[in-house]
Motif scaffolding. Structure first.
Motif, PDB file in Angstrom:
ATOM      1  N   TYR A  20       1.045  -0.964   0.089  1.00  0.00           N
ATOM      2  CA  TYR A  20      -0.162   0.243  -0.187  1.00  0.00           C
ATOM      3  C   TYR A  20       0.821   1.300   0.138  1.00  0.00           C
ATOM      4  CZ  TYR A  20      -3.981  -3.099   0.632  1.00  0.00           C
ATOM      5  OH  TYR A  20      -4.652  -3.769   0.603  1.00  0.00           O
ATOM      6  N   GLY A  21       2.108   1.278   0.043  1.00  0.00           N
ATOM      7  CA  GLY A  21       3.096   2.219   0.050  1.00  0.00           C
ATOM      8  C   GLY A  21       3.285   2.874   1.616  1.00  0.00           C
ATOM      9  N   ASP A  22       2.988   4.480   0.768  1.00  0.00           N
ATOM     10  CA  ASP A  22       3.451   4.997   1.525  1.00  0.00           C
ATOM     11  C   ASP A  22       1.692   6.092   2.285  1.00  0.00           C
ATOM     12  OD1 ASP A  22       2.709   7.228  -0.533  1.00  0.00           O
ATOM     13  OD2 ASP A  22       4.857   8.659  -0.269  1.00  0.00           O
ATOM     14  N   SER A  23       0.614   5.230   2.025  1.00  0.00           N
ATOM     15  CA  SER A  23      -0.435   6.037   1.980  1.00  0.00           C
ATOM     16  C   SER A  23      -0.862   5.511   3.621  1.00  0.00           C
ATOM     17  CB  SER A  23      -1.507   6.135   1.238  1.00  0.00           C
ATOM     18  OG  SER A  23      -0.644   7.321  -0.212  1.00  0.00           O
ATOM     19  N   TRP A  24      -2.242   5.797   3.630  1.00  0.00           N
ATOM     20  CA  TRP A  24      -3.873   4.677   4.560  1.00  0.00           C
ATOM     21  C   TRP A  24      -3.639   4.307   4.136  1.00  0.00           C
ATOM     22  CZ3 TRP A  24      -3.319   3.451  10.260  1.00  0.00           C
ATOM     23  CH2 TRP A  24      -2.576   4.398  11.213  1.00  0.00           C
ATOM     24  N   TYR A  25      -4.869   2.909   4.141  1.00  0.00           N
ATOM     25  CA  TYR A  25      -5.440   1.712   3.664  1.00  0.00           C
ATOM     26  C   TYR A  25      -6.352   1.716   4.262  1.00  0.00           C
ATOM     27  CZ  TYR A  25      -7.610  -1.495   1.736  1.00  0.00           C
ATOM     28  OH  TYR A  25      -8.811  -2.930   0.688  1.00  0.00           O
ATOM     29  N   ARG A  26      -7.554   2.025   4.719  1.00  0.00           N
ATOM     30  CA  ARG A  26      -9.114   1.872   4.880  1.00  0.00           C
ATOM     31  C   ARG A  26      -8.783   2.130   7.135  1.00  0.00           C
ATOM     32  NH1 ARG A  26     -12.371  -3.511   3.328  1.00  0.00           N
ATOM     33  NH2 ARG A  26     -12.406  -2.157   0.938  1.00  0.00           N
ATOM     34  N   GLY A  27      -7.110   3.111   7.598  1.00  0.00           N
ATOM     35  CA  GLY A  27      -7.724   3.697   8.662  1.00  0.00           C
ATOM     36  C   GLY A  27      -6.273   1.989   9.405  1.00  0.00           C
ATOM     37  N   VAL A  28      -6.422   0.825   8.548  1.00  0.00           N
ATOM     38  CA  VAL A  28      -5.857  -0.011   9.171  1.00  0.00           C
ATOM     39  C   VAL A  28      -4.186   0.030   8.825  1.00  0.00           C
ATOM     40  CG1 VAL A  28      -5.762  -2.162   9.249  1.00  0.00           C
ATOM     41  CG2 VAL A  28      -8.330  -0.777   9.179  1.00  0.00           C
ATOM     42  N   VAL A  29      -4.181  -0.124   7.974  1.00  0.00           N
ATOM     43  CA  VAL A  29      -2.890   0.134   8.026  1.00  0.00           C
ATOM     44  C   VAL A  29      -2.179   1.056   7.203  1.00  0.00           C
ATOM     45  CG1 VAL A  29      -1.145  -1.032   5.937  1.00  0.00           C
ATOM     46  CG2 VAL A  29      -3.220  -2.657   6.475  1.00  0.00           C
ATOM     47  N   ALA A  30      -0.777   1.154   7.894  1.00  0.00           N
ATOM     48  CA  ALA A  30      -0.219   2.513   7.945  1.00  0.00           C
ATOM     49  C   ALA A  30       0.309   2.580   6.383  1.00  0.00           C
ATOM     50  CB  ALA A  30       0.267   2.621   9.305  1.00  0.00           C
ATOM     51  N   PRO A  31       0.733   3.836   6.719  1.00  0.00           N
ATOM     52  CA  PRO A  31       2.284   3.999   5.221  1.00  0.00           C
ATOM     53  C   PRO A  31       3.458   3.293   5.238  1.00  0.00           C
ATOM     54  CG  PRO A  31       0.855   6.446   6.032  1.00  0.00           C
ATOM     55  CD  PRO A  31       0.856   4.925   7.048  1.00  0.00           C
ATOM     56  N   ASN A  32       3.676   3.549   4.939  1.00  0.00           N
ATOM     57  CA  ASN A  32       5.167   2.422   4.621  1.00  0.00           C
ATOM     58  C   ASN A  32       4.708   0.821   6.084  1.00  0.00           C
ATOM     59  OD1 ASN A  32       6.453   4.019   2.703  1.00  0.00           O
ATOM     60  ND2 ASN A  32       6.195   4.956   4.584  1.00  0.00           N
ATOM     61  N   SER A  33       3.997   0.554   5.318  1.00  0.00           N
ATOM     62  CA  SER A  33       3.657  -1.129   6.840  1.00  0.00           C
ATOM     63  C   SER A  33       4.098  -1.773   5.787  1.00  0.00           C
ATOM     64  CB  SER A  33       2.400  -1.286   6.956  1.00  0.00           C
ATOM     65  OG  SER A  33       1.976   0.170   7.642  1.00  0.00           O
ATOM     66  N   HIS A  34       4.929  -3.222   6.210  1.00  0.00           N
ATOM     67  CA  HIS A  34       5.270  -4.761   5.940  1.00  0.00           C
ATOM     68  C   HIS A  34       3.723  -5.356   6.674  1.00  0.00           C
ATOM     69  CE1 HIS A  34       9.361  -3.531   4.342  1.00  0.00           C
ATOM     70  NE2 HIS A  34       8.896  -2.736   4.848  1.00  0.00           N
ATOM     71  N   LEU A  35       3.622  -6.006   5.199  1.00  0.00           N
ATOM     72  CA  LEU A  35       2.300  -7.235   5.233  1.00  0.00           C
ATOM     73  C   LEU A  35       2.895  -8.725   5.386  1.00  0.00           C
ATOM     74  CD1 LEU A  35       0.317  -4.942   3.786  1.00  0.00           C
ATOM     75  CD2 LEU A  35      -0.074  -5.603   5.909  1.00  0.00           C
TER      76      LEU A  35
END
Length: 266
Positions: A200-215
């Motif tokens: 998801y890059g450097d943006s938030w996703y649905r307020g759950v995944v923070a920017p620059n997150s590894h999944l």
């Protein structure tokens, strides 16, 4: 000589004659006893020597057998004991590709420098394979996800998907996840670690995944459609049979209701 002198005396004196007879009897008894004792001694010596003689070794027996079976004039060589033959165990074949992917998975670091995905197969499936054709494939998967390098390590509820159907090569899912599905077979299970540049890059996703997150995704490949009929059934299963029946009933009512109104039924 002694017996002969007794004999001459016995001719003139009967008493000497009787003594001579007694002497002859004793002499004969003595010689009989000596003969019996000698024979018994010889027998005991012979049997004793046999009983205490050393047993022949296997080497001497083999040598005698070889001597008796070899033709005359042939040199006899003693039979040498053979060493036991040891069978070498087969070497274990190691899949270098699997080992390399496992090492990459174990060495994955949730940092800015990590820009490539890492995979680890939990179950190797069978049958159709993702990416075996150059055309788009319709996949049916089940997956869940969690954050890496974060204090929130539990699975993300919004990413707990029991059934998802999507076509490949149409950007319907994250690029890193679709890349991690390549090579999976139906029924297989795999862990896929995705860095931010393929997530998801450097943006938030649905307020759950923070920017620059590894999944990290835990994926199970349930099916790959090969015919239009299989594609329809997979989409129907994802949509839900009950919902499909309800939608079909609503459409049928909307189509029939104008005719019912004209006929005065409604």
């Amino acid at each position: 000589n002694l017996i002969f002198n007794f004999y001459l005396l016995s001719q003139h004196n009967p008493r000497h004659h009787f003594a001579l007879l007694q002497y002859q009897d004793r002499t004969l008894s003595f010689f009989n006893m000596v003969q019996t004792t000698s024979a018994l001694s010889i027998f005991l010596i012979a049997t004793g020597a046999t009983a205490f003689a050393p047993l022949p070794s296997s080497h001497s027996i083999n040598s005698r057998k070889a001597t008796s079976s070899s033709p005359a004039g042939t040199a006899i060589r003693p039979i040498q004991p053979t060493a036991p033959q040891l069978s070498a165990s087969p070497l274990e074949v190691v899949d270098e590709t699997t080992s390399a992917s496992d090492d990459a998975f174990a060495n994955y670091q949730a940092t800015e420098e990590q820009t490539t995905i890492a995979i680890k197969d939990l179950v190797i499936g069978s049958g159709y394979t993702v990416g075996e054709t150059s055309e788009s494939q319709l996949l049916q998967v089940k997956y869940s996800a969690r954050l890496l390098g974060s204090k929130f390590t539990a699975k993300i509820r919004e990413f707990d998907i029991p059934n998802m159907v999507f076509p490949t090569k149409q950007s319907r899912i994250l690029p890193g996840l679709e890349e991690g599905l390549q090579g999976m077979k139906v029924g297989g299970k795999r862990l896929v670690k995705v860095p931010p540049n393929k997530g998801y890059g450097d943006s938030w996703y649905r307020g759950v995944v923070a920017p620059n997150s590894h999944l990290e995704f835990d994926v199970e490949l349930k099916n790959i459609a090969q015919t239009p009929g299989e594609e329809f059934m997979m989409k129907l299963e994802q949509f839900g049979v009950e919902r499909a029946v309800g939608a079909a009933a609503c459409l049928a009512y909307l189509a029939v209701s104008p005719m019912l109104e004209k006929s005065g039924i409604l």
